[in-house]
Write an enzyme that holds these catalytic residues in place. Structure first.
Site, PDB file in Angstrom:
ATOM      1  N   LYS A  88       0.854  -1.187   0.000  1.00  0.00           N
ATOM      2  CA  LYS A  88       0.000   0.000   0.000  1.00  0.00           C
ATOM      3  C   LYS A  88       0.888   1.234   0.000  1.00  0.00           C
ATOM      4  O   LYS A  88       2.004   1.212   0.526  1.00  0.00           O
ATOM      5  CB  LYS A  88      -0.895   0.019   1.249  1.00  0.00           C
ATOM      6  CG  LYS A  88      -2.166   0.838   1.084  1.00  0.00           C
ATOM      7  CD  LYS A  88      -3.231   0.076   0.295  1.00  0.00           C
ATOM      8  CE  LYS A  88      -4.557   0.801   0.301  1.00  0.00           C
ATOM      9  NZ  LYS A  88      -5.639  -0.017  -0.275  1.00  0.00           N
ATOM     10  N   GLY A 193     -19.883   3.051  -1.765  1.00  0.00           N
ATOM     11  CA  GLY A 193     -21.148   2.988  -1.056  1.00  0.00           C
ATOM     12  C   GLY A 193     -22.371   3.224  -1.917  1.00  0.00           C
ATOM     13  O   GLY A 193     -23.397   2.553  -1.743  1.00  0.00           O
TER      14      GLY A 193
END
Length: 362
Positions: A88, A193
């Site tokens: 990451k 979302g």
């Protein structure tokens, strides 16, 4: 050396959260770039994980986040069946004010300097257009636009995978994968979302949403004038009466000593990374009878997509792989039951076994 540095080094070399193979601190004064690239494991292959662009309060906070996120990617990629380890990167700063083409190009040069040990992609604060810029300096870049040889927005399959995890949770807990007439709370209706809400409404779930951005809430309410309501914040959402499922889809740490005791839902299944604020929260959830679908398992749809991009992207092939998150989640619940441990611990055991077998076969 400061206390912050001591803490970071201790995490790297001594704690259970460490064990990272490599951490690169990146700085380009001309563009203002300050970034951290963390490679947790390359046992299964080149480390793969996104680039987060965020205004961290301190450099130490940025390093800690990179370490946690990289470690999570090792487990996520292992559970997704990918031939990739975990990595990451975080870029320090407000993407709305400091992100420039020069900064992204400088970042791309740092990623390229790792020679393919790390493959980057989008994350919070970075987008497809950003990866197109990074790719000009680094061929180990995924999440690019179709016009530039990429697969485009990975949030579509991320949301689809979370939806499959919810269906598996419903199957395990209620004996039926359907979410029709279930009340689902979604905290964060941004990139992932709002796609998740689409799946839920298509099946007939009642959805309650919240987001720190009013425009994000308004977009969802305008798209779904029926069956979706909004509450003021996450504190109100987790206390919503009759909530069946809670889906944290923003930043990490959503499940903590304050939220778990008041959570009304009986299932937690969301897209956010690192939802468990600290070790032991998974037991707190289990003690309350709350079924937790491990975040790095159910939100793996995006990384499945970007990994496929390296081999010539095919959306249908990726969607079929992401659909298997349903079976993987059920297998984790079964392992948790047989071993008498929380699902998060069961998922860790399965992932660690795959990584250990890969290391042993070298």
């Amino acid at each position: 050396m400061t206390d912050v540095s001591d803490g970071i080094l201790h995490t790297l070399f001594h704690s259970d959260q460490g064990g990272h193979e490599q951490v690169v601190l990146c700085q380009d004064r001309a563009s203002g770039l300050k970034a951290v690239i963390a490679l947790h494991s390359t046992a299964l292959g080149p480390a793969l994980g996104g680039t987060r662009f965020y205004p961290y309060a301190t450099e130490g906070e940025a390093v800690a986040d990179a370490l946690n996120l990289a470690r999570g990617m090792s487990y996520k990629n292992a559970m997704a069946g990918l031939d990739h380890g975990g990595g990451k990167a975080v870029i320090i700063g407000d993407p709305g004010t400091v992100k420039t083409e020069e900064l992204l190009l400088a970042y791309g040069r740092f990623v390229a300097s790792l020679g393919g040990r790390y493959v980057t992609a989008c994350d919070v604060g970075t987008y497809v257009a950003d990866m197109d810029v990074v790719a000009r300096e680094c061929r180990w870049t995924t999440g690019r636009s179709p016009e530039n040889g990429g697969a485009g927005d990975s949030s579509v399959l991320t949301a689809f995978g979370v939806y499959q995890g919810m269906r598996a949770s419903a199957q395990h807990l209620w004996g039926d994968p359907s979410l029709r007439d279930r009340k689902v709370g979604v905290a964060g209706v941004g990139k992932v979302g709002h796609h998740l809400v689409d799946h839920l409404r298509e099946e007939g779930a009642d959805v309650v949403i919240t987001d720190v951005r009013e425009d994000a809430v308004r977009r969802v309410l305008d798209r779904h004038p029926q069956g979706v309501t909004a509450v003021v914040d996450t504190e109100a959402l987790i206390r919503t009466e009759g909530l069946d499922v809670y889906a944290p889809c923003a930043l990490g740490g959503a499940l903590n000593d304050d939220s778990v005791p008041v959570l009304t839902a009986t299932v937690v299944c969301g897209a956010a990374n690192n939802q468990l604020a600290h070790p032991g929260v998974e037991k707190d959830l289990a003690d309350r009878g709350i079924l937790y679908a491990p975040d790095y398992v159910v939100n793996a749809g995006g990384v499945i997509q970007v990994a496929d991009e390296l081999h010539g992207f095919d959306f249908d092939r990726c969607r079929a792989k992401a659909a298997k998150i349903f079976d993987t989640t059920l297998a984790i619940f079964a392992r948790a039951k047989s071993d008498g441990i929380p699902p998060a611990a069961a998922a860790d055991r399965i992932a660690e076994q795959r990584m250990a077998e890969a290391r042993a076969s070298r």
